[in-house]
Motif scaffolding. Structure first.
Motif: not given
Length: 505
Positions: A26-55
């Motif tokens: 699922s994909v939704a957003h509020c005032m400041t956050r992109l809200r994602l429903g994920l099947r497997d959160r272990s697949l998220v590369q969190e450190e690389a995600l935080k390193a993105l300039p827009a994040v």
């Protein structure tokens, strides 16, 4: 790069780091956050995600939330949705797993399984009350952009009326600003039915009864109803009842006549209950909420402000702040503004002051200082997640001292409410400097702005002083200020080594 290409590039960078389209449910957003429903959160590369300039940061809750900031998130979300749909359309069907034995489980696979189990346990631990509050928030959050836009127009119109400028235009601005609020019950009913599994348009139809002018001809509990009586609370209750009636109907109504019978019974039963019960009861509750807020600030303004400003960040951490959304909306609907939001906004001021103190107290920690530099300006504008989750909360004590800053700022604003000067906001959502265009009160805009600005300054200073002097132990300072090639002191507490904090930042 154009703005459109920039937002598409941000979406394209995020998608593979959250496991690709196949991992997004699922994909939704509020005032400041992109809200994602994920099947497997272990697949998220969190450190690389935080390193993105827009994040600006990430938050793990019932959905995986990526903080992009106001404005940006509304532009990135549709690009992200389009990329998800395109990737799903182009993806080949996965072949069936071969029968027989399988390869040995690797350490990485075990780690992924452990992460999935932790996520599953976290989901099981979600209490029904918190889940209910999230659903209530899902009803009201989509309304915030309209509340903000209409609130700013209302403020502009009030300024023009007071200055006696453009008298031919101000009636039009008043209509634009008030139209949404006059029908907000309909939108609440629509979103309520959608959130609780009913037909959205039926929820809107039932809720529209509340704002219909002819309800004044209906008598309930010995008195004639008033259009809008019960407001958003009545709409919420009416739509919930409508969902219940609709689901019950679908159990026993034959499919051949469902399209005729179910909508009719749903609207009729829910409508009668709304007119002869819910509107009156919700109206009484709405009046009580307004009276309670006025009494609280009139009799204990400074103390109430201290508690509200100091406890708001922990409430956010626990997800309990969502219970305040219907209260804010009810106050706006009744008085034209909510007196609670400017007080709660002081929590963000304490957070900013704490971040400035952390920056000065850790002159050799380039990791934390870099994060503060990038997150400070969003913090001034009321986007506090990067500072909370990237700086103060991982450090521990500075989060507490940031709350102290918010408490003193809240006490300052609450004191003026106690003295008879209401400081309110015509909409919910923004805070910090972004709240200035939405301010309103009972003693003129200039005085309201001055009090709110002074409250922010008190919050900044109190958060700074509390964090500078009480936010760190000697061991923490020695450890966090250690140069990268220096060993940490042997007596250092293991809670907050530079490497561990840097990972969280």
């Amino acid at each position: 790069m154009s703005e459109e290409n920039k937002h598409r590039a941000t979406a394209a960078a995020i998608l593979p780091l959250v496991g690709g389209a196949a991992n997004v449910t699922s994909v939704a957003h509020c005032m400041t956050r992109l809200r994602l429903g994920l099947r497997d959160r272990s697949l998220v590369q969190e450190e690389a995600l935080k390193a993105l300039p827009a994040v600006m940061g990430v938050v793990e809750d019932d959905t995986y939330q990526i903080v992009l900031g106001p404005g940006t998130v509304a532009r990135v979300t549709p690009e992200f949705e389009a990329l998800v749909e395109a990737e799903r359309a182009d993806a080949p069907e996965e072949p069936a797993a071969p029968a027989g034995g399988s390869d040995p489980v690797t350490a990485e696979e075990l780690a992924a399984q452990g992460a999935a189990l932790r996520a599953e346990r976290k989901a099981r631990n979600a209490t029904p009350f918190k889940l209910f509050l999230r659903r209530i928030a899902n009803i009201f959050v989509p309304l915030i952009p309209a509340l903000i836009g209409c609130g700013i127009i209302a403020g502009l119109n009030g300024l023009l009326v007071n200055l006696q400028w453009l008298p031919a235009v101000t009636p039009a601005l008043a209509a634009i600003a008030s139209g949404f609020m006059a029908l907000i019950a309909v939108f609440v009913g629509y979103n309520t039915a959608k959130e609780f599994g009913g037909t959205p348009i039926l929820g809107g139809a039932v809720a529209s009864i509340i704002v219909y002018a002819k309800v004044a001809d209906v008598e309930a509990f010995g008195q004639h109803l008033s259009p809008g009586q019960g407001g958003v609370l009545g709409a919420l209750a009416a739509a919930c009842l409508g969902v219940y009636v609709e689901k019950r109907c679908r159990r026993w109504v034959p499919e051949s006549v469902d399209v005729l019978v179910t909508p009719t019974v749903t609207v009729l039963v829910s409508g009668l209950a709304t007119l002869f019960g819910l509107m009156f009861l919700a109206g009484e509750v709405s009046s009580w909420i307004g009276d309670a807020a006025d009494w609280l600030l009139a009799h204990g303004g400074a103390g109430a402000g201290f508690l509200l400003g100091g406890l708001f960040l922990p409430l956010v951490m626990l997800g309990l702040h969502q219970a305040l959304i219907p209260i804010h909306t009810t106050l706006i609907e009744g008085a034209g503004f909510t007196v609670l939001l400017p007080i709660l906004a002081m929590a963000g001021a304490g957070q900013v002051g704490a971040a400035l103190a952390i920056y000065l107290r850790l002159p050799r920690n380039t990791s934390i200082r870099t994060t503060i530099r990038s997150a400070l300006w969003p913090g001034f504008l009321g986007v506090g997640e990067p500072l909370i989750y990237g700086v103060s909360l991982p450090l521990g004590r500075p989060f507490v001292t940031a709350c102290a800053g918010g408490a003193f700022g809240g006490a300052f604003v609450g004191l003026f409410n106690q003295l008879g000067t209401d400081v309110g906001s015509t909409a919910i959502g923004p805070s910090g400097w972004a709240l200035f265009p939405l301010l309103d009160g009972n003693h003129g805009l200039a005085q309201t702005i001055a009090i709110y600005a002074a409250g922010l300054i008190v919050g900044y200073v109190a958060g700074f002083v509390a964090t500078y002097w009480f936010g760190f132990t000697r061991t923490m300072l020695a450890e966090l200020n250690a140069a990268p090639d220096e060993p940490a002191p042997a007596s250092a507490a293991p809670l907050a080594t530079e490497d561990r904090v840097a990972e969280k930042v």
